[in-house]
Design a protein around this motif. Sequence first.
Motif, mmCIF file in Angstrom:
data_model
loop_
_atom_site.group_PDB
_atom_site.id
_atom_site.type_symbol
_atom_site.label_atom_id
_atom_site.label_comp_id
_atom_site.label_asym_id
_atom_site.label_seq_id
_atom_site.Cartn_x
_atom_site.Cartn_y
_atom_site.Cartn_z
ATOM 1 N N TYR A 347 0.665 -1.250 0.052
ATOM 2 C CA TYR A 347 -0.086 0.101 0.142
ATOM 3 C C TYR A 347 0.848 1.419 0.110
ATOM 4 O O TYR A 347 0.586 2.238 -0.655
ATOM 5 C CB TYR A 347 -0.785 -0.049 1.180
ATOM 6 C CG TYR A 347 -2.092 -1.080 1.203
ATOM 7 C CD1 TYR A 347 -3.209 -0.793 0.334
ATOM 8 C CD2 TYR A 347 -1.972 -2.218 1.842
ATOM 9 C CE1 TYR A 347 -4.129 -1.625 0.310
ATOM 10 C CE2 TYR A 347 -3.104 -3.232 1.862
ATOM 11 C CZ TYR A 347 -4.169 -3.001 1.038
ATOM 12 O OH TYR A 347 -4.887 -3.868 0.809
ATOM 13 N N ALA A 348 1.955 1.262 0.781
ATOM 14 C CA ALA A 348 2.688 2.400 0.838
ATOM 15 C C ALA A 348 3.435 2.640 -0.349
ATOM 16 O O ALA A 348 3.634 3.846 -1.110
ATOM 17 C CB ALA A 348 3.882 2.219 2.103
ATOM 18 N N ARG A 351 0.572 3.977 -3.082
ATOM 19 C CA ARG A 351 -0.084 5.051 -2.837
ATOM 20 C C ARG A 351 0.789 5.972 -1.695
ATOM 21 O O ARG A 351 -0.018 7.211 -1.471
ATOM 22 C CB ARG A 351 -1.587 4.880 -2.210
ATOM 23 C CG ARG A 351 -2.179 4.140 -3.435
ATOM 24 C CD ARG A 351 -3.900 3.781 -2.974
ATOM 25 N NE ARG A 351 -3.793 2.825 -2.091
ATOM 26 C CZ ARG A 351 -4.739 1.918 -1.690
ATOM 27 N NH1 ARG A 351 -5.958 2.159 -2.507
ATOM 28 N NH2 ARG A 351 -4.468 1.035 -0.926
ATOM 29 N N GLY A 352 1.755 5.409 -1.280
ATOM 30 C CA GLY A 352 2.467 6.566 -0.337
ATOM 31 C C GLY A 352 2.149 5.927 1.211
ATOM 32 O O GLY A 352 1.435 5.279 1.387
ATOM 33 N N PRO A 353 2.874 6.044 2.237
ATOM 34 C CA PRO A 353 3.139 5.931 3.612
ATOM 35 C C PRO A 353 1.709 6.354 4.108
ATOM 36 O O PRO A 353 1.227 5.309 5.195
ATOM 37 C CB PRO A 353 4.173 6.614 3.989
ATOM 38 C CG PRO A 353 5.116 6.706 3.181
ATOM 39 C CD PRO A 353 4.250 7.249 2.047
ATOM 40 N N ALA A 354 1.023 7.232 3.759
ATOM 41 C CA ALA A 354 -0.209 7.533 4.372
ATOM 42 C C ALA A 354 -1.340 6.356 4.189
ATOM 43 O O ALA A 354 -2.267 6.363 4.708
ATOM 44 C CB ALA A 354 -0.942 8.959 3.818
ATOM 45 N N ALA A 355 -1.033 5.735 3.162
ATOM 46 C CA ALA A 355 -2.082 4.529 2.777
ATOM 47 C C ALA A 355 -2.028 3.280 3.879
ATOM 48 O O ALA A 355 -2.981 2.596 3.940
ATOM 49 C CB ALA A 355 -1.800 4.107 1.557
ATOM 50 N N THR A 357 -3.066 2.293 6.669
ATOM 51 C CA THR A 357 -4.165 2.717 7.783
ATOM 52 C C THR A 357 -4.279 1.654 8.717
ATOM 53 O O THR A 357 -5.173 1.840 9.656
ATOM 54 C CB THR A 357 -5.151 3.041 6.914
ATOM 55 O OG1 THR A 357 -5.741 2.386 6.094
ATOM 56 C CG2 THR A 357 -4.888 4.555 6.176
ATOM 57 N N GLN A 362 0.159 -1.052 11.628
ATOM 58 C CA GLN A 362 0.890 0.062 12.098
ATOM 59 C C GLN A 362 1.510 -0.363 13.329
ATOM 60 O O GLN A 362 2.465 -0.012 13.872
ATOM 61 C CB GLN A 362 -0.219 1.233 12.495
ATOM 62 C CG GLN A 362 -0.430 2.000 11.014
ATOM 63 C CD GLN A 362 -1.574 3.039 11.379
ATOM 64 O OE1 GLN A 362 -2.280 2.952 12.426
ATOM 65 N NE2 GLN A 362 -1.779 3.814 10.518
ATOM 66 N N THR A 374 12.452 5.483 13.326
ATOM 67 C CA THR A 374 11.256 6.003 12.794
ATOM 68 C C THR A 374 11.384 5.074 11.242
ATOM 69 O O THR A 374 12.439 4.766 10.813
ATOM 70 C CB THR A 374 11.306 7.433 12.234
ATOM 71 O OG1 THR A 374 12.556 7.654 11.727
ATOM 72 C CG2 THR A 374 11.182 8.100 13.536
ATOM 73 N N TYR A 377 9.699 4.188 4.396
ATOM 74 C CA TYR A 377 8.750 3.178 3.587
ATOM 75 C C TYR A 377 9.630 3.334 2.140
ATOM 76 O O TYR A 377 10.063 4.149 1.595
ATOM 77 C CB TYR A 377 7.748 3.569 3.420
ATOM 78 C CG TYR A 377 6.578 3.477 4.631
ATOM 79 C CD1 TYR A 377 5.804 2.238 4.772
ATOM 80 C CD2 TYR A 377 6.677 4.402 5.594
ATOM 81 C CE1 TYR A 377 5.171 2.024 5.999
ATOM 82 C CE2 TYR A 377 5.945 4.272 6.687
ATOM 83 C CZ TYR A 377 5.396 3.080 6.998
ATOM 84 O OH TYR A 377 4.276 2.938 8.093
ATOM 85 N N THR A 379 9.296 3.604 -1.590
ATOM 86 C CA THR A 379 8.155 4.352 -2.235
ATOM 87 C C THR A 379 8.902 4.386 -3.503
ATOM 88 O O THR A 379 9.790 3.994 -3.833
ATOM 89 C CB THR A 379 7.452 5.432 -1.584
ATOM 90 O OG1 THR A 379 8.902 6.285 -1.618
ATOM 91 C CG2 THR A 379 7.277 5.391 -0.219
#
Length: 493
Positions: A347-348, A351-355, A357, A362, A374, A377, A379
Amino acid sequence: FHHVDSTLRSPAHVENDPAVAERDLHHGVHKNLLDHKKVLSEHWQRERQKRLKGQADLIQQKGRNDPPETPRMHVPNEGMLEDKVDKSIDTVKGKVDAKTDTRKRLNDGQNKMEGNVLLTTTTTTTTSSTKPVSRMEKWPNENTKLARGYSGLPMDKTPALVGAKRGSIDCDINVNDLAYWNSPQGTRDEEFVSPFKVEDLPGKAKYLTFEPDPGGFNNIRMSLENILVIAAVTGRTLVLPPPQRIYLLQDKMQLSDFFPILNDKFQKRIKVITMSEFLQREMKEGGYLYNVGKDDNDEATLLTLAEGCVQMKTGDKSCNKLNTILQRKGYMAPVKDSKNCFVFDKYAFDRGPAAVTSPRTQKLIAEFCGKERTPVYYTKGFHSPSILHFHTSDPNAYRLLNHFYTVIYFTDPKMDNFYKRFVRDFVHYNDAIFCAAGKIVHALQEEGRSRGDAVDGEGGGGYSALHVRRGDLQYKEVIISAEEWYNTTNKLS
């Protein structure tokens, strides 16, 4: 530790065992190993107690006085850990563990090893008599010889092993008992394609370049394992750094002197080329490094450095000249093991780390990275550049001085297991090193036999060894005489 079965961290296992789910994997190799050892030991104890409780309940229900004999799982290298756990659980409701009887029969010589056939005698207890029952079991058979996860799951629960065969070593004597890897791998692993694989342009490859760790050989090996996994995941062509002197090794050496990374089997998984091949290919017109020779002295100097350089910041033979070009022309991966964990999530990636969810995902990422790191991802920013470069030679930059399984995290447990098997089966020393080591091991085992020490079913054991780091560290206080070592350790014999 490469052999530890990752199912201990898989979703199915975690859901069934809250104690595993709650463990906190903070950063640091030593702490990770201690934590895993503790979790694994506790897991064995819980499983053992469940099994013994079930036996005790069965005994009570049937009105029998003696517990049934605990079947011993015939899996390579399992006995030692199980024995340690068993010592702390000797009785169940006042009954002596049935393994005591089994071990007594072993001592009495009632179990005999004849070639590959283990003859065992078990006892069936009835109310009227004790009747011996003989059975024969092939040991080791073709399946038990396979390199497998630490938990030694049966074949119907390890589909990745279907089609695999135990590896072998090319040597003038038979030292195949030292081969801990599978070759070939199972059919599923042989056909696996990474979802993070780059798409090469027509006639143009995408590359992964890196700088070797500045420390000793073990530091270089740990860093290299991270690089090899990333190269395998991304499908990039791996460019080896120039041959250079390794700490405490006098000659300039290439990584392929130690690992079989240039043979055909490895090249099917990762395309590997030398720095000389890379420069000759990419300094041509239309290449990624075209005209770089004019900007940085001349092509001849760079090609000479590609044949061998020295880890120093300045000087005619400094590797830094090549490293600087790679840092400038490539995308420098911002991953440092003490500050970051490197996460591969579909998913990251799409569509990026915000994906990312999912609370569960997490949580697992947070547990893996710990409080001090930290997540970074993987990408499109890592995927798109023609050259992905890892600046791992500078301790103050992006060093990867840790084991790959504490740095790289796959949110898909199947991928996590696949790449652990990849390292086990491909990232091992070459045959020449194992051949020499095998001769020493066999000589020690022969000495052990003369003293009454036996080897196990796979040809392992038969002697005790002490890893003495004497004279290979820069700290004077640990460089002590052989006599002092002897006086310190002679009570261990």
